[in-house]
Design a protein around this motif. Sequence first.
Motif, short mmCIF file in Angstrom:
data_model
loop_
_atom_site.label_atom_id
_atom_site.label_comp_id
_atom_site.label_asym_id
_atom_site.label_seq_id
_atom_site.Cartn_x
_atom_site.Cartn_y
_atom_site.Cartn_z
N ARG A 1 0.78 -1.38 -0.07
CA ARG A 1 -0.12 -0.02 0.00
C ARG A 1 0.77 1.25 -0.23
NH1 ARG A 1 -3.48 -3.28 3.20
NH2 ARG A 1 -2.68 -2.40 5.27
N VAL A 2 2.15 1.18 0.73
CA VAL A 2 2.94 2.25 0.62
C VAL A 2 3.36 2.59 -1.08
CG1 VAL A 2 5.49 2.88 1.18
CG2 VAL A 2 3.76 2.18 2.98
N ARG A 3 3.67 1.51 -1.44
CA ARG A 3 4.03 1.55 -2.96
C ARG A 3 2.99 2.30 -3.69
NH1 ARG A 3 7.36 -3.08 -5.29
NH2 ARG A 3 8.21 -1.56 -6.54
N PHE B 1 -1.47 -1.74 -11.67
CA PHE B 1 -0.56 -1.69 -10.41
C PHE B 1 -0.04 -3.38 -10.54
CE2 PHE B 1 -3.29 1.71 -9.15
CZ PHE B 1 -2.55 2.49 -8.75
N MET B 2 -0.90 -4.28 -11.03
CA MET B 2 -0.32 -5.62 -10.89
C MET B 2 0.86 -5.98 -11.16
SD MET B 2 -4.09 -7.01 -12.63
CE MET B 2 -3.35 -8.68 -12.70
N GLU B 3 1.55 -5.44 -12.29
CA GLU B 3 2.73 -5.60 -12.73
C GLU B 3 3.88 -5.04 -11.92
OE1 GLU B 3 5.08 -3.63 -15.01
OE2 GLU B 3 6.53 -5.22 -14.78
N THR C 1 -6.05 -8.91 -5.03
CA THR C 1 -4.96 -8.41 -4.01
C THR C 1 -4.86 -7.16 -4.24
OG1 THR C 1 -3.86 -10.67 -4.13
CG2 THR C 1 -2.93 -8.90 -2.92
N VAL C 2 -4.48 -6.62 -5.42
CA VAL C 2 -4.59 -5.38 -5.78
C VAL C 2 -5.81 -4.52 -5.30
CG1 VAL C 2 -4.27 -3.42 -7.61
CG2 VAL C 2 -2.80 -5.38 -7.58
N SER C 3 -7.04 -5.14 -5.83
CA SER C 3 -8.31 -4.50 -5.51
C SER C 3 -8.41 -4.43 -3.96
CB SER C 3 -9.36 -5.55 -6.20
OG SER C 3 -9.65 -4.85 -7.44
N PHE C 4 -7.97 -5.44 -3.22
CA PHE C 4 -7.99 -5.53 -1.94
C PHE C 4 -7.39 -4.13 -1.20
CE2 PHE C 4 -5.76 -6.66 2.12
CZ PHE C 4 -6.59 -6.81 2.94
#
Lengths: 124, 124
Positions: B49-51, B68-70, B78-81
Amino acid sequence: MSPASTVRSTDTQQRLSAACCYPLAAPEVGRDQAVALADLFKALADPNRVRIVNLLANADEPVCVCEFMEPLGLAQPTVSFHLAKLHRAGLLRREQRGTWAYYSLHPTALARLAQVLDPEGGTP
Amino acid sequence: MSPASTVRSTDTQQRLSAACCYPLAAPEVGRDQAVALADLFKALADPNRVRIVNLLANADEPVCVCEFMEPLGLAQPTVSFHLAKLHRAGLLRREQRGTWAYYSLHPTALARLAQVLDPEGGTP
DNA sequence: GTAGTATATTGACAATTGTCGATGTTCAAC
DNA sequence: GTTGAACATCGACAATTGTCAATATACTAC
């Protein structure tokens, strides 16, 4: 055991001093810096630790462990656990007076933490 | 169910707006304010989340989920989370464009978070 | 309508965290 | 030396969290 790092001696405020050089809005935050920053926020990611910091921010003198138990409603080991976590994050100072351990807010801790959030911090 | 609070409508940035009124160094931080503040820090208490926040801080335009995934090396759920968690904390803005969801850093989010840490915030 | 695509949600699982009782450590006073 | 007190550490446990595969939802294009 592991002579690889010289960072093990103090441990105090290593997190904060490491994280303060990598603001959230820096040009690029890599894996390691992200972990350091997250560890820093993790230190404040608990209501009891927030209250500890708040109590210390309003105290004009260091506070010993036993002083936290009653206002927080926590057992002594739990208070020690939270204080250790804040101390390891570099937010608290620990001072031993006889059998007592007195904790105080690190003077520049909050200010430096705020700097981490400053959008200007990365590109002055 | 519980008509006691009027805070349930948006949920977005409710955390931040609630927490920004109770700085860490305020005269006294009660149970509820401590929980609100801790929830806010919890949102940033994870390296990924920091990134995400860092990536958005450096983006001059909203970024869609798939972007964001890559860089993060995470699966889409997980990204959606993580995005949902940041959004619920009031740090991110969500904009729907067709099937895509574009996220951007809330304009004043970081600045207001820094204000929470400001020792002057409580007693001007 | 159907097919395809981008996100969100669900379910399950391992890992981490907060909590406290029990046990160690360390210091002061005797 | 022994005793008592303050704090830290350990062990165990419940609760929370991060992760992803599978599924659901919502939208576009046909």
